[in-house]
Write an enzyme that holds these catalytic residues in place. Sequence first.
Site, PDB file in Angstrom:
ATOM      1  N   ASP A  80      -6.665 -39.452 -15.943  1.00 33.29           N
ATOM      2  CA  ASP A  80      -7.183 -38.258 -15.259  1.00 33.29           C
ATOM      3  C   ASP A  80      -6.002 -37.353 -14.931  1.00 33.29           C
ATOM      4  OD1 ASP A  80      -9.063 -36.634 -13.733  1.00 33.29           O
ATOM      5  OD2 ASP A  80      -8.111 -37.432 -11.944  1.00 33.29           O
ATOM      6  N   TYR A 138      -5.843 -29.829 -13.748  1.00 32.82           N
ATOM      7  CA  TYR A 138      -6.067 -29.313 -15.102  1.00 32.82           C
ATOM      8  C   TYR A 138      -7.137 -28.219 -15.102  1.00 32.82           C
ATOM      9  CZ  TYR A 138      -3.663 -33.325 -17.368  1.00 32.82           C
ATOM     10  OH  TYR A 138      -2.751 -34.255 -17.802  1.00 32.82           O
ATOM     11  N   THR A 143     -12.427 -31.956 -17.126  1.00 33.28           N
ATOM     12  CA  THR A 143     -11.745 -30.865 -17.820  1.00 33.28           C
ATOM     13  C   THR A 143     -11.118 -31.358 -19.117  1.00 33.28           C
ATOM     14  OG1 THR A 143     -11.283 -29.829 -15.678  1.00 33.28           O
ATOM     15  CG2 THR A 143     -10.005 -29.070 -17.565  1.00 33.28           C
ATOM     16  N   THR A 169     -14.526 -35.086 -11.273  1.00 39.57           N
ATOM     17  CA  THR A 169     -14.453 -36.450 -10.739  1.00 39.57           C
ATOM     18  C   THR A 169     -14.334 -36.521  -9.226  1.00 39.57           C
ATOM     19  OG1 THR A 169     -12.123 -36.381 -11.277  1.00 39.57           O
ATOM     20  CG2 THR A 169     -13.563 -37.598 -12.782  1.00 39.57           C
ATOM     21  N   HIS A 170     -13.877 -35.429  -8.595  1.00 32.62           N
ATOM     22  CA  HIS A 170     -13.796 -35.452  -7.137  1.00 32.62           C
ATOM     23  C   HIS A 170     -15.169 -35.311  -6.472  1.00 32.62           C
ATOM     24  CE1 HIS A 170      -9.476 -34.802  -7.535  1.00 32.62           C
ATOM     25  NE2 HIS A 170      -9.336 -34.908  -6.242  1.00 32.62           N
TER      26      HIS A 170
END
Lengths: 274, 274
Positions: free
Chosen positions: B13, B45, B78, B188-189
Amino acid sequence: MKADRQAPIGVFDSGVGGLTVVREIMRNLPDERIVYFGDTARVPYGSKSKNTVIRYSRQIVHFLETQQVKAIVIACNTASALALDTIEKEIDLPIIGVVKPGAQMAVETTQNKRVGVIATESTIQSGLYQQLITEADPAITVYGKPCPLFVPLVEEGWTKDPITEEVARRYLAEILDKDIDTLIMGCTHYPLLRSLLRKVVGEKVTLVNPAYETSQALRRLLRELDLENPGNDELGRQKYQFFASDGVERFNAFAHSVLPEQISDTKQVQIENY
Amino acid sequence: MKADRQAPIGVFDSGVGGLTVVREIMRNLPDERIVYFGDTARVPYGSKSKNTVIRYSRQIVHFLETQQVKAIVIACNTASALALDTIEKEIDLPIIGVVKPGAQMAVETTQNKRVGVIATESTIQSGLYQQLITEADPAITVYGKPCPLFVPLVEEGWTKDPITEEVARRYLAEILDKDIDTLIMGCTHYPLLRSLLRKVVGEKVTLVNPAYETSQALRRLLRELDLENPGNDELGRQKYQFFASDGVERFNAFAHSVLPEQISDTKQVQIENY
């Protein structure tokens, strides 16, 4: 060999924030040419370690050297706090950062000897503002507060937004409780929040903008070294040049919101190669 | 040569967010070993260009290859959106991203054929979620919205904060007006904001977590290739290994808030060298 007075000033930052320093140099040293580099591929520096920020800054300085600059301004508080010390020993060019000029102005400004600093996490952790201020006047107490959401809020364009004001009130509550009379905006994005910060801190606190102070320090440095541009540059060279390590369109768009004139020809540089 | 079933899964990641994917793999494929790499020196990113994200992802894949992984999971929306296509043509290892599994689940979930996607700017701009969903079912309309403040708000720890809720209400107002019944948390957060998002979107909208769906896709892939770890690994090798390109203490601290067990031995890797 005598350095070329008509050579440009190299200015760099982790991204677009350093354009607030460029703006001040344009305003206050209008005869100087500028080569700006924004490390947009690796932005932000504010949460990165000292070694990484030194490595990145060193590559950028090497790039600026290829542009025949006569002096370098680190227009990034984090890189000034973490890398200037190391880099200035490695190069022959005169180089200044934004932290020292900001710290000096705070020392001259404070009456009640209570100064606040808002900045990135890495800048606050470095303790450099605190150190420079108390070295100059041990009677001053410095209160630091990292404000990691300010940069993304500015980049979202929410510079006059009630959400940003609420975030600012929360970040600043603790240091305002300390009865500071001076607040250093210790990250290049923060002057773009000036009117909102003014509202939050009230009229009694003086806001110090290291970007402006740095343009003054640069003027003194150039004068001292007899490196001021005489301003009769008729060579048709481009006065202001911009480079970024990624996303030049995005860079241009943000630049438009900071600088007095639109820029459109920012060039991309693969900075790891320097 | 037959790949080693006991070899680890390589997961990467842009930073710490991919740990939400690691968490799902730990829960759902408990026999698998994991080597995780977080590119904390170059995070985020989400605002970077396709070419830069491909270049960075390629270096990370090279690093993971040196760790003898048997398969790779791009645990970053991303990088999945911008780099997977290119990278999968360049390597022999099986590799999957998080976007396709998330898109598939949204297609299976929506009843009224109106799906929302929240993600970084680069992921939304890539149009990949939109493309995969409408390829699977052209009757579905997809509404994308970049939410650049969510990552810094999560990293500030304000996951249940009224300020974050206010930001979420503003970001989501437009796509909620479209009467969506399914919302993909396409960064992902974002699963770390699940309970707050639930409050904002109400009970009628299904939240899709690509991290969970990816762990299921990984299971199917390993089964298909006969690469599942039989789980009788007695070699005393470390089951989970973590690498980051910067700030390992910070990485460990954040990991602690996501993973079921504390990690303390994250190793730093100079990723430009791969």
